[in-house]
Design a protein around this motif. Structure first.
Motif, PDB file in Angstrom:
ATOM      1  N   ALA A 512       0.822  -1.217   0.000  1.00  8.42           N
ATOM      2  CA  ALA A 512       0.000   0.000   0.000  1.00  8.42           C
ATOM      3  C   ALA A 512       0.851   1.261   0.000  1.00  8.42           C
ATOM      4  N   ASN A 513       2.165   1.120   0.176  1.00 11.40           N
ATOM      5  CA  ASN A 513       3.048   2.289   0.135  1.00 11.40           C
ATOM      6  C   ASN A 513       3.310   2.787  -1.280  1.00 11.40           C
ATOM      7  N   VAL A 514       2.830   2.045  -2.280  1.00 12.53           N
ATOM      8  CA  VAL A 514       2.967   2.460  -3.675  1.00 12.53           C
ATOM      9  C   VAL A 514       1.587   2.817  -4.216  1.00 12.53           C
ATOM     10  N   SER A 515       1.464   4.022  -4.751  1.00  6.36           N
ATOM     11  CA  SER A 515       0.194   4.486  -5.320  1.00  6.36           C
ATOM     12  C   SER A 515       0.426   4.908  -6.765  1.00  6.36           C
ATOM     13  N   THR A 516      -0.473   4.476  -7.666  1.00  6.65           N
ATOM     14  CA  THR A 516      -0.335   4.780  -9.089  1.00  6.65           C
ATOM     15  C   THR A 516      -1.499   5.645  -9.555  1.00  6.65           C
ATOM     16  N   TYR A 517      -1.166   6.665 -10.353  1.00  6.06           N
ATOM     17  CA  TYR A 517      -2.150   7.625 -10.848  1.00  6.06           C
ATOM     18  C   TYR A 517      -2.024   7.731 -12.360  1.00  6.06           C
ATOM     19  N   TYR A 518      -3.157   7.986 -13.030  1.00  2.00           N
ATOM     20  CA  TYR A 518      -3.192   8.000 -14.494  1.00  2.00           C
ATOM     21  C   TYR A 518      -3.697   9.347 -15.010  1.00  2.00           C
ATOM     22  N   TYR A 519      -3.163   9.734 -16.184  1.00  2.00           N
ATOM     23  CA  TYR A 519      -3.462  11.041 -16.759  1.00  2.00           C
ATOM     24  C   TYR A 519      -3.683  10.907 -18.258  1.00  2.00           C
ATOM     25  N   GLU A 520      -4.567  11.753 -18.803  1.00  7.77           N
ATOM     26  CA  GLU A 520      -4.944  11.661 -20.209  1.00  7.77           C
ATOM     27  C   GLU A 520      -4.051  12.549 -21.077  1.00  7.77           C
ATOM     28  N   ALA A 521      -2.752  12.364 -20.935  1.00 11.09           N
ATOM     29  CA  ALA A 521      -1.754  13.019 -21.769  1.00 11.09           C
ATOM     30  C   ALA A 521      -0.582  12.054 -21.871  1.00 11.09           C
ATOM     31  N   GLY A 522       0.607  12.562 -22.199  1.00 10.54           N
ATOM     32  CA  GLY A 522       1.710  11.664 -22.444  1.00 10.54           C
ATOM     33  C   GLY A 522       2.778  11.685 -21.379  1.00 10.54           C
ATOM     34  N   HIS A 523       4.033  11.560 -21.821  1.00  6.34           N
ATOM     35  CA  HIS A 523       5.196  11.481 -20.940  1.00  6.34           C
ATOM     36  C   HIS A 523       5.245  12.672 -19.989  1.00  6.34           C
ATOM     37  N   MET A 524       4.978  13.854 -20.509  1.00  4.76           N
ATOM     38  CA  MET A 524       4.904  15.080 -19.712  1.00  4.76           C
ATOM     39  C   MET A 524       3.425  15.438 -19.564  1.00  4.76           C
ATOM     40  N   MET A 525       2.734  14.667 -18.769  1.00  8.60           N
ATOM     41  CA  MET A 525       1.275  14.825 -18.682  1.00  8.60           C
ATOM     42  C   MET A 525       0.861  16.226 -18.245  1.00  8.60           C
ATOM     43  N   TYR A 526       1.760  16.918 -17.557  1.00  7.42           N
ATOM     44  CA  TYR A 526       1.429  18.227 -16.988  1.00  7.42           C
ATOM     45  C   TYR A 526       1.328  19.336 -18.025  1.00  7.42           C
ATOM     46  N   ILE A 527       1.730  19.091 -19.287  1.00  9.90           N
ATOM     47  CA  ILE A 527       1.565  20.146 -20.290  1.00  9.90           C
ATOM     48  C   ILE A 527       0.078  20.358 -20.610  1.00  9.90           C
ATOM     49  N   ARG A 528      -0.757  19.379 -20.327  1.00 15.84           N
ATOM     50  CA  ARG A 528      -2.207  19.506 -20.481  1.00 15.84           C
ATOM     51  C   ARG A 528      -2.759  20.089 -19.177  1.00 15.84           C
ATOM     52  N   LEU A 529      -3.429  21.219 -19.254  1.00 11.85           N
ATOM     53  CA  LEU A 529      -3.796  21.945 -18.040  1.00 11.85           C
ATOM     54  C   LEU A 529      -4.668  21.127 -17.099  1.00 11.85           C
ATOM     55  N   ALA A 530      -5.582  20.338 -17.630  1.00  9.95           N
ATOM     56  CA  ALA A 530      -6.425  19.520 -16.761  1.00  9.95           C
ATOM     57  C   ALA A 530      -5.587  18.515 -15.982  1.00  9.95           C
ATOM     58  N   ASP A 531      -4.558  17.974 -16.605  1.00 11.38           N
ATOM     59  CA  ASP A 531      -3.699  17.003 -15.920  1.00 11.38           C
ATOM     60  C   ASP A 531      -2.682  17.686 -15.017  1.00 11.38           C
ATOM     61  N   LEU A 532      -2.272  18.911 -15.346  1.00 11.88           N
ATOM     62  CA  LEU A 532      -1.437  19.687 -14.432  1.00 11.88           C
ATOM     63  C   LEU A 532      -2.167  19.873 -13.108  1.00 11.88           C
ATOM     64  N   ALA A 533      -3.451  20.236 -13.187  1.00 13.12           N
ATOM     65  CA  ALA A 533      -4.250  20.428 -11.974  1.00 13.12           C
ATOM     66  C   ALA A 533      -4.487  19.106 -11.258  1.00 13.12           C
ATOM     67  N   LYS A 534      -4.768  18.045 -12.013  1.00 12.11           N
ATOM     68  CA  LYS A 534      -5.004  16.735 -11.390  1.00 12.11           C
ATOM     69  C   LYS A 534      -3.739  16.230 -10.702  1.00 12.11           C
ATOM     70  N   LEU A 535      -2.583  16.402 -11.362  1.00 12.56           N
ATOM     71  CA  LEU A 535      -1.326  15.975 -10.751  1.00 12.56           C
ATOM     72  C   LEU A 535      -1.118  16.676  -9.415  1.00 12.56           C
ATOM     73  N   LYS A 536      -1.352  17.980  -9.375  1.00  9.15           N
ATOM     74  CA  LYS A 536      -1.159  18.712  -8.123  1.00  9.15           C
ATOM     75  C   LYS A 536      -2.145  18.238  -7.054  1.00  9.15           C
TER      76      LYS A 536
END
Length: 549
Positions: A512-536
């Motif tokens: 349980a010490n490992v958590s995985t999260y998914y984003y609807e963009a690529g390698h640099m998912m944060y360039i997509r604003l919705a995923d930048l906000a989700k990542l944060k």
């Protein structure tokens, strides 16, 4: 980060990334020379400025420090000057005893044309807020990958207080490019130190020291680890909760550092952020005799085909359903099909061809011609060949145009081309105008000068630092790991990350010490604003969940 190509034990994982802060606003420097060799400031010069940014609706005041830390060997001999940019939260805005300090148009506190003076004519520096108790303030050391990448991508894309302006989906705008305040910066929850490994950014070996001593799996881990120890010591941060944030090959470095810092210095970490991870290179580098990569890439092929509307109507209806079917086939059938090799019967092969065509959007002819083994470069070229396009590697949402429409791979990665210009321009402008740091050396955004990269300790096998991470987590059972994956990442695919996590061989009590999260963009998912906000949001919630109650 980024441009990932790897060969066993050697080759390129092409991306696809300390003195205490002074209270003064700017640091005087010797004259800048006329050549690249002369142009670097002294390794003791640091540019220190004070700023503010609004994050999550709250004003955050912070100090920015940019410059070199000279790294010495065990006997104290200088070996390299490592460039870094650090952001530390202040308890409040800086003040002055007179009107001689104001703010420039970027919100940076800066001296006026007439410096503030007291009644005797002595220049009065601004009063900097009291330091925050280190034990109450986390610190995160961040870097990208390559090998050969500076930290610019995480710095100006996701974590730092400024970000490069792209459109909402992460596609570039016309030049010239600009920065804005990053409303999703991590600075409200952790201090940040961005490290450029030797030969990247402005970091260089000292005169007479060969650069190759830093260019290797183990060499890189030890040099970056030594930097972290010295920075932590000089800036009195041993009492702080400590995190690492790596992207791409930077995740390889981060996993290696989890063991190096712990076993060499007794520095135990609170957490590691693995953004677009690769810990086991066997999951991303197909070769004769290694069929593991093909099931690893399949879910990303499916997601990419979904994005470009190349799937059957029932799969096209829902991305998560399409990826789930692909993941299920990859895990429960595709491994076995490939393992049979030439023993596969004609009927079994026919069924596999039809299934793979359904899940990839490629023709049955192409699947059969590849002997059921389509690599990422074949896929990038083939998926939209009928439209005259290829798709991106770092982010398969992007489309590129090749010189011709034949061949089995693209001329270039359109997603890499899309980010290089904006990030390069903004970094080079920001260090001088925003951070008030001057250096005429080339800032190596992404360089091949680190090649050949040494994997000597992994000769005759694939690099796998997952075991280092498992060992560190077993010794430090409070170490938590955050894994971030983009659906459209053809450099470090989601299947590879999932396989690595599920094969860490952790004790049941630690999984349980490992958590995985998914984003609807690529390698640099944060360039997509919705995923930048989700990542944060994901980072904030994950960090809060780890705070001792």
């Amino acid at each position: 980060m980024i441009r990932f190509i790897h060969v066993i034990a050697s080759g390129l994982l092409g991306l696809t990334l300390f003195a205490p802060a002074s209270a003064s606003l700017a640091v005087a420097r010797p004259p800048i020379g006329s050549t690249a060799t002369d142009a670097a400031p002294s390794s003791t010069d640091l540019a220190v400025t004070h700023h503010s940014v609004t994050i999550n609706g709250q004003m955050v005041h912070y100090t920015a420090t940019a410059g070199y830390m000279t790294m010495n060997d065990y006997e104290g001999k200088p070996k390299a000057n490592v460039f870094y940019v650090a952001y530390t939260k202040d308890s409040g805005p800086p003040t002055s005893t007179s009107d001689g300090v104001g703010k420039d148009t970027a919100g940076t506190v800066a001296p006026s044309d007439a410096p503030a003076t007291d009644t005797t004519g002595t220049v009065v520096p601004p009063k900097v807020p009291d330091a925050i108790d280190p034990a109450a303030r986390p610190i995160t050391f961040a870097f990208n990958g390559g090998p050969g990448s500076s930290s610019v991508w995480l710095h100006l894309g996701a974590l730092g207080p400024k970000r490069v302006v792209m459109n909402s989906e992460g596609f570039p705008l016309p030049p010239p490019y600009s920065l804005v305040d990053n409303e999703e910066s991590w600075l409200d929850v952790t201090d940040l130190v961005f490290i450029d490994p030797v030969s990247t950014g402005y970091s260089r070996p000292v005169d007479g020291e060969p650069a190759r001593q830093f260019h290797g799996l183990d060499e890189d881990i030890s040099s970056v680890g030594d930097f972290i120890r010295v920075y932590t010591t000089k800036n009195t941060r041993w009492a702080s909760p400590k995190y690492l944030a790596g992207e791409s090959y930077g995740t390889t470095r981060a996993a290696g550092l989890s063991g190096y810092l712990q076993d060499t210095f007794g520095m135990y970490l609170n957490g590691i952020f693995l953004i677009s991870p690769v810990l086991n290179f066997a999951t991303i580098r197909g070769a004769a005799g290694n069929d593991l990569t093909f099931p690893m890439f399949l879910p990303t092929f499916t997601a990419t085909a979904w994005y470009h509307k190349k799937l059957a109507p029932d799969l096209q209806a829902d991305l998560s359903r399409a990826v789930a079917e692909s993941r299920d086939f990859a895990t429960n059938e595709y491994f076995t099909i490939l393992a049979k090799g030439d023993a596969l019967t004609p009927s079994e092969k026919d069924a596999a061809v039809k299934k793979l065509a359904r899940l990839t959007g490629l023709s049955e002819t192409h699947i059969r011609g590849s002997n059921l083994r389509v690599n990422e470069f074949n896929f990038m070229k083939e998926l939209l060949r009928d439209q005259g396009y290829n798709v991106g590697r770092l982010d398969s949402r992007f489309k590129g145009i090749d010189s011709n429409n034949v061949g089995d791979g693209p001329d270039f990665d359109p997603s890499m081309a899309a980010i290089t210009g904006p990030y390069s321009a903004c970094l080079n402008d920001y260090v001088r105008r925003g951070l008030q740091y001057e250096n005429d050396k080339v800032y190596e955004i992404l360089t091949g000068r680190v090649q050949p990269w040494s994997y000597a300790s992994s000769q005759n096998r694939y690099v796998n630092v997952a075991e280092t991470l498992r060992s560190a987590m077993t010794k430090n059972q409070h170490l938590r790991v955050f894994v971030a994956c983009g659906y459209y990442d053809l450099a470090t695919p989601i299947g590879g990350a999932e396989y690595t996590v599920s094969h860490l061989n952790l004790h049941e009590s630690l999984r349980a010490n490992v958590s995985t999260y998914y984003y609807e963009a690529g390698h640099m998912m944060y360039i997509r604003l919705a995923d930048l906000a989700k990542l944060k949001r994901d980072v904030r919630e994950w960090m809060n969940a780890g705070v001792k109650k």
